[in-house]
Enzyme design. Structure first.
Site, PDB file in Angstrom:
ATOM      1  N   SER A  35      -4.285 -10.599  15.378  1.00  0.00           N
ATOM      2  CA  SER A  35      -4.298 -10.545  13.915  1.00  0.00           C
ATOM      3  C   SER A  35      -4.622  -9.159  13.381  1.00  0.00           C
ATOM      4  CB  SER A  35      -5.314 -11.561  13.378  1.00  0.00           C
ATOM      5  OG  SER A  35      -6.621 -11.284  13.862  1.00  0.00           O
ATOM      6  N   GLU A 111      -0.981  -5.694  27.338  1.00  0.00           N
ATOM      7  CA  GLU A 111      -1.851  -4.782  26.588  1.00  0.00           C
ATOM      8  C   GLU A 111      -2.527  -3.769  27.515  1.00  0.00           C
ATOM      9  OE1 GLU A 111      -3.150  -7.664  22.864  1.00  0.00           O
ATOM     10  OE2 GLU A 111      -4.267  -7.763  24.749  1.00  0.00           O
TER      11      GLU A 111
END
Length: 262
Positions: A35, A111
């Site tokens: 987010s 990531e």
């Protein structure tokens, strides 16, 4: 979207806005997942559209890739980029040494690969992500589907020798079925409550056959940018040993969020 944001979204927005200062035209930029990272992608898209920023983005998930394309960022693969100038991503937890837990969104493998292939990693977060000791947030590990239950037993056995307060392991679900990562793997969440030695934990977990990667990011993050609901942003650069406070005026500018999609 409405121009008024919740306090937590305001904090994420101002952190993302400040992190854009690390991005210049011509750069290859790793784009995180989650987010807070989504706010960054939208802020960068605004700069591409309104100020002519020219960057190439390497997303860390299919979700981020779609969002980046939607806001006009030129998306390339890590193999095409080869090396990145900077990666900007969120974190589920970080400590005073800028060790991180990541993977709440199920993308910590990509990531970590992208962040490690970058000159710098910038973490953007709200103040709630700062902890004295890692481990309150469940530590995710990505595991092969093949022999997953055997891998789970090996993980449980390994945890018996670790400095932790909890040893519960759960398979991450997506409704009634196991959550599947972009690489086709499962995720186990380790409910450890406290990780006394994150470096030892990371090394031990990655030695287990079947474990692809864990969500501990050690010696990877260079800068943390922390947003607050008031508009204050704290920037700590562990490489240079510097700290800075920046303040955004989020009260008087009614249109500060107007161009950002939800």
């Amino acid at each position: 979207m409405p121009t008024e944001l919740s306090p937590i979204d305001t904090a994420k927005f101002v952190a993302a806005k400040q992190a854009c200062e690390y991005v210049e035209s011509g750069m290859k930029v790793g784009l995180g997942t989650g987010s807070t990272a989504a706010w960054l992608v939208q802020c960068l898209g605004e700069l591409v559209r309104d100020e002519g920023l020219k960057i190439q983005g390497v997303p860390t998930s299919s979700r981020t890739a779609k969002l980046a394309r939607d806001v006009g960022i030129d998306v390339i693969t890590l193999d095409e980029a080869k090396w990145l100038d900077v990666t900007i991503d969120g974190a589920d937890e970080y400590d005073s040494e800028l060790c991180l837990i990541k993977g709440g969104g199920g993308a910590h493998l990509q990531e970590k690969v992208v962040a490690t292939a970058s000159d710098r990693m910038i973490v953007i977060a709200d103040a709630s992500k700062k902890v004295d000791t890692l481990g309150a947030f469940p530590l995710p590990i990505e595991v092969l589907q093949f022999g997953a239950r055997t891998t789970e037993e090996l993980v449980v056995e390994t945890l018996r020798n670790m400095d932790v307060l909890g040893r519960d392991v759960s398979l991450r679900m997506a409704g009634d079925a196991p959550f599947i990562t972009d690489e086709g793997n499962f995720i186990f969440d380790l409910h450890l409550k406290r990780i006394g030695n994150p470096r030892q934990m990371s090394l031990a977990l990655n030695q287990i056959p079947g474990v692809v990667e864990n969500g501990l990011f050690i010696d990877i993050c260079d800068v943390v940018v922390v947003g607050h609901a008031s508009g204050q942003v704290d920037v700590r650069d562990i490489t240079n040993g510097t700290s800075e406070v920046i303040r955004f005026d989020v009260q008087d500018d009614e249109n500060i969020f107007a161009d950002l999609a939800d």
